[in-house]
Write a protein that holds these residues in place. Structure first.
Motif, PDB file in Angstrom:
ATOM      1  N   LEU A 121      -8.222   9.184   9.368  1.00 53.30           N
ATOM      2  CA  LEU A 121      -7.662   9.217   8.183  1.00 53.30           C
ATOM      3  C   LEU A 121      -6.235   8.806   8.149  1.00 53.30           C
ATOM      4  O   LEU A 121      -5.173   9.166   7.908  1.00 53.30           O
ATOM      5  CB  LEU A 121      -7.411  10.782   7.930  1.00 53.30           C
ATOM      6  N   ALA A 168      -2.090   7.783   1.663  1.00 55.67           N
ATOM      7  CA  ALA A 168      -2.243   8.927   1.142  1.00 55.67           C
ATOM      8  C   ALA A 168      -2.924  10.166   1.985  1.00 55.67           C
ATOM      9  O   ALA A 168      -2.455  11.365   1.868  1.00 55.67           O
ATOM     10  CB  ALA A 168      -3.467   9.038  -0.175  1.00 55.67           C
ATOM     11  N   LEU A 169      -3.889   9.657   2.936  1.00 54.05           N
ATOM     12  CA  LEU A 169      -4.416  10.905   3.867  1.00 54.05           C
ATOM     13  C   LEU A 169      -3.810  11.091   5.231  1.00 54.05           C
ATOM     14  O   LEU A 169      -4.237  11.627   6.084  1.00 54.05           O
ATOM     15  CB  LEU A 169      -5.800  10.643   4.164  1.00 54.05           C
ATOM     16  N   ASP A 213      -0.920  12.958   6.189  1.00 53.74           N
ATOM     17  CA  ASP A 213      -0.549  14.083   6.437  1.00 53.74           C
ATOM     18  C   ASP A 213      -1.886  14.961   6.611  1.00 53.74           C
ATOM     19  O   ASP A 213      -1.900  15.664   7.703  1.00 53.74           O
ATOM     20  CB  ASP A 213       0.140  14.777   5.177  1.00 53.74           C
ATOM     21  N   LEU A 214      -2.894  14.937   5.967  1.00 51.66           N
ATOM     22  CA  LEU A 214      -4.276  15.522   6.553  1.00 51.66           C
ATOM     23  C   LEU A 214      -4.597  15.002   7.858  1.00 51.66           C
ATOM     24  O   LEU A 214      -5.067  15.885   8.657  1.00 51.66           O
ATOM     25  CB  LEU A 214      -5.140  15.256   5.628  1.00 51.66           C
TER      26      LEU A 214
END
Lengths: 65, 176
Positions: B75, B134-135, B137-138
């Motif tokens: 991710l 975009a991913l 942080d996840l």
């Protein structure tokens, strides 16, 4: 965007299970007990997360933006 | 039959003295073996158990934590060196705490830190942080969970392999 949302949902379920499993492995010795405690913990955690999600969703109905 | 007055006081005092002695002996002696096990347990998740022959426990922990770390890397997350000076504009206490917890993953976290610091190392590119994704942080959350769980596993390794044994030996000595 839908795939990003689904990634977040999958992550919530996966991380709940992993955290519950590692805690259960640390605290128990038999496989049966570990499996039972993992399911119990993950169920509780996901239940609380679902309640939090519902509350947030309801609150968005009252937001101005 | 329990005694009264001074006899009872003497009995309670002697019982407390025995339990205090047992308590002071429950701390395992500091040794190279203990230090080595804790170090291996930190560097390789579940490695402490594998080192002491507890294979199924070690492999389960290793598999689950390593998978979590790798999913975090997929991710586009990674461990990167935060700003430590409070006078710097980029200082953020959340980043610093996140870094400390993520470092709990041990060797995978060290590799990721190296990859983020030196992106030119091509075979470690998969572990480098891409903060603009975009991913990111996840993925960071995956690394955070992995690090926190490994700290917990290290404490449990110490507890199972050293502390409980020391406690058992101390209580056997008191019983004798």
């Amino acid at each position: 965007m839908i795939s990003v949302g689904l990634t977040y949902v999958f992550s919530a379920i996966y991380l709940s299970f992993i955290v519950s499993m590692v805690i259960s492995i640390n605290e128990n010795d038999t496989v049966r007990r570990i499996a039972r405690e993992t399911l119990r913990r993950a169920g509780k955690l996901l239940g609380v997360l679902a309640i939090a999600a519902i509350i947030v969703q309801v609150l968005t109905f009252f937001s101005n933006s | 039959m329990v005694g009264h007055g001074p006899a009872l006081r003497r009995q309670i005092y002697s019982r407390n003295k025995t339990s205090l002695t047992a308590q002071s002996q429950t701390t395992p002696p500091f040794s190279a073996r203990l230090l080595g096990t804790v170090l291996v347990a930190w560097l390789i998740p579940g490695g402490g158990f594998l080192l002491h022959g507890r294979f199924w426990r070690g492999i389960t922990v290793l598999g689950s934590l390593l998978l979590t770390f790798l999913l975090g890397c997929v991710l586009h997350a990674g461990v990167y060196w935060p700003v430590w000076s409070i006078h710097n504009e980029g200082f953020n206490i959340i980043n610093n705490i996140t870094f400390v917890i993520q470092m709990g993953s041990g060797l995978p976290a060290l590799l990721s830190l190296l990859a983020s610091a030196h992106p030119q190392i091509f075979f470690l590119r998969w572990a480098a942080a891409d903060t603009s994704h975009a991913l990111y942080d996840l993925g960071s959350f995956y690394l955070l969970a992995c690090g926190a769980m490994n700290y917990f596993v290290v404490c449990n390794t110490f507890d199972r392999l050293f502390a409980r044994r020391a406690s058992r030996e101390a209580s056997q000595e008191v019983a004798r």
